[in-house]
Scaffold this motif. Structure first.
Motif, mmCIF file in Angstrom:
data_model
loop_
_atom_site.group_PDB
_atom_site.id
_atom_site.type_symbol
_atom_site.label_atom_id
_atom_site.label_comp_id
_atom_site.label_asym_id
_atom_site.label_seq_id
_atom_site.Cartn_x
_atom_site.Cartn_y
_atom_site.Cartn_z
ATOM 1 N N LEU A 42 0.826 -1.207 0.000
ATOM 2 C CA LEU A 42 0.000 0.000 0.000
ATOM 3 C C LEU A 42 0.857 1.253 0.000
ATOM 4 O O LEU A 42 2.031 1.221 0.358
ATOM 5 C CB LEU A 42 -0.894 0.016 1.246
ATOM 6 N N ALA A 43 0.234 2.366 -0.362
ATOM 7 C CA ALA A 43 0.894 3.667 -0.283
ATOM 8 C C ALA A 43 1.051 4.050 1.188
ATOM 9 O O ALA A 43 0.469 3.417 2.081
ATOM 10 C CB ALA A 43 0.066 4.717 -1.022
ATOM 11 N N MET A 70 -5.026 -6.571 -7.163
ATOM 12 C CA MET A 70 -3.774 -6.539 -6.422
ATOM 13 C C MET A 70 -3.622 -7.802 -5.594
ATOM 14 O O MET A 70 -4.604 -8.426 -5.199
ATOM 15 C CB MET A 70 -3.694 -5.306 -5.516
ATOM 16 N N GLU A 102 -7.935 -1.676 -9.787
ATOM 17 C CA GLU A 102 -6.828 -2.530 -10.200
ATOM 18 C C GLU A 102 -6.789 -3.784 -9.325
ATOM 19 O O GLU A 102 -6.902 -3.686 -8.111
ATOM 20 C CB GLU A 102 -5.502 -1.787 -10.016
ATOM 21 N N THR A 144 -3.523 3.341 1.106
ATOM 22 C CA THR A 144 -4.441 3.203 -0.019
ATOM 23 C C THR A 144 -3.779 2.399 -1.130
ATOM 24 O O THR A 144 -2.559 2.239 -1.169
ATOM 25 C CB THR A 144 -4.862 4.580 -0.574
ATOM 26 N N ALA A 145 -4.627 1.902 -2.043
ATOM 27 C CA ALA A 145 -4.171 1.192 -3.235
ATOM 28 C C ALA A 145 -4.904 1.788 -4.427
ATOM 29 O O ALA A 145 -5.983 2.377 -4.265
ATOM 30 C CB ALA A 145 -4.479 -0.299 -3.113
ATOM 31 N N PRO A 146 -4.368 1.645 -5.633
ATOM 32 C CA PRO A 146 -5.051 2.183 -6.813
ATOM 33 C C PRO A 146 -6.435 1.551 -6.988
ATOM 34 O O PRO A 146 -6.591 0.338 -6.861
ATOM 35 C CB PRO A 146 -4.132 1.796 -7.973
ATOM 36 N N ALA A 147 -7.430 2.383 -7.272
ATOM 37 C CA ALA A 147 -8.801 1.891 -7.470
ATOM 38 C C ALA A 147 -8.920 1.165 -8.798
ATOM 39 O O ALA A 147 -8.249 1.495 -9.769
ATOM 40 C CB ALA A 147 -9.775 3.063 -7.430
#
Length: 78
Positions: free
Chosen positions: A45-46, A57, A55, A50-53
């Motif tokens: 995660l960032a 993972m 996508e 958060t993680a890219p929406a």
């Protein structure tokens, strides 16, 4: 019930966890420790958790405690 807390400044996303287990079994004659396990998820995660929406993972995890090494080959979740 058990609660674990940690410094909210260091962990702003999640600084408190509460867990409670119940059982329908009869009260044992003496106190016994339960063979509980923990699952620790370690996604990439960032810094703001958060993680890219939109996508897919990977969601790596480890099992600790009584269930560790119990032959779980992969998560049943997709």
């Amino acid at each position: 019930m058990t609660t674990a807390t940690r410094d909210a400044d260091a962990y702003p996303v999640s600084d408190k966890v509460t867990a409670e287990w119940t059982s329908a079994s009869a009260r044992p004659a003496r106190t016994e420790l339960l063979p509980l396990s923990a699952v620790r998820f370690t996604p990439d995660l960032a810094l703001d958790s958060t993680a890219p929406a939109g996508e897919p993972m990977a969601l790596p995890f480890t099992v600790q405690g009584a269930a560790a090494g119990g032959g779980l080959r992969r998560s049943p979740y997709r």
